[in-house]
Design a protein around this motif. Structure first.
Motif, PDB file in Angstrom:
ATOM      1  N   LEU A  96      10.201  13.401  29.443  1.00 11.08           N
ATOM      2  CA  LEU A  96      11.223  14.194  28.772  1.00 11.08           C
ATOM      3  C   LEU A  96      10.735  15.592  28.429  1.00 11.08           C
ATOM      4  O   LEU A  96       9.565  15.814  28.188  1.00 11.08           O
ATOM      5  N   ASN A  97      11.705  16.520  28.363  1.00 10.23           N
ATOM      6  CA  ASN A  97      11.349  17.863  27.896  1.00 10.23           C
ATOM      7  C   ASN A  97      11.477  17.901  26.368  1.00 10.23           C
ATOM      8  O   ASN A  97      11.881  16.920  25.742  1.00 10.23           O
ATOM      9  N   GLU A  98      11.148  19.025  25.770  1.00 12.84           N
ATOM     10  CA  GLU A  98      11.080  19.135  24.305  1.00 12.84           C
ATOM     11  C   GLU A  98      12.416  18.839  23.625  1.00 12.84           C
ATOM     12  O   GLU A  98      12.466  18.099  22.639  1.00 12.84           O
ATOM     13  N   GLU A 102      13.257  15.786  20.966  1.00  8.57           N
ATOM     14  CA  GLU A 102      13.846  16.045  19.644  1.00  8.57           C
ATOM     15  C   GLU A 102      15.112  15.208  19.440  1.00  8.57           C
ATOM     16  O   GLU A 102      15.334  14.644  18.372  1.00  8.57           O
ATOM     17  N   PHE A 103      15.948  15.123  20.471  1.00  8.96           N
ATOM     18  CA  PHE A 103      17.173  14.332  20.391  1.00  8.96           C
ATOM     19  C   PHE A 103      16.846  12.860  20.141  1.00  8.96           C
ATOM     20  O   PHE A 103      17.443  12.215  19.268  1.00  8.96           O
TER      21      PHE A 103
END
Length: 127
Positions: A96-98, A102-103
């Motif tokens: 996953l990306n940042e 966060e989500f």
């Protein structure tokens, strides 16, 4: 030794242990489901880059994909379903990306709050 067959069997074994479909796993590692199917059947080889992605996803070495004989693994040597799910989630998080992390973090925190509130309500009306 037919390395394409061995690699394919090992990939299929690890994928099925984690209850992943070919489509889902192919998406995680960035190849098409059709190509993954060819790899699993030993009909096609793949790049070292793809082997590294696959090995990383399964938290194993490329050497394990090349040399391990999964046909003889005993039931007692297999991970529990909960262990497999935890491992799969950890593997997915690594891709996953940042903003996606966060989500997920926010969602988990909200779910924990909801569970805590539900448990509090459950005991509040218990006479």
């Amino acid at each position: 030794m037919d390395y394409n067959k061995v690699i394919g069997l090992n990939i299929r074994y690890e994928r099925q242990l984690r209850n992943l479909t070919i489509e889902d796993f192919a998406e995680y590692i960035g190849i098409t489901p059709g190509f993954l199917g060819l790899i699993e059947r030993g009909q096609r080889g793949t790049t070292v880059k793809n082997l590294c992605k696959i090995a990383d996803f399964f938290s194993m070495t490329v050497d394990s994909l090349l040399n391990r004989d999964v046909t003889g693994l005993a039931e007692k040597d297999k991970e529990t379903p909960l262990d497999l799910k935890k491992h799969m989630v950890k593997s997915m998080i690594d891709t996953l990306n940042e903003s996606e992390v966060e989500f997920i973090d926010t969602t988990i925190k909200q779910l924990k709050k909801l569970r805590k509130a539900e448990n509090a309500d459950e005991y509040e009306y218990d006479y």
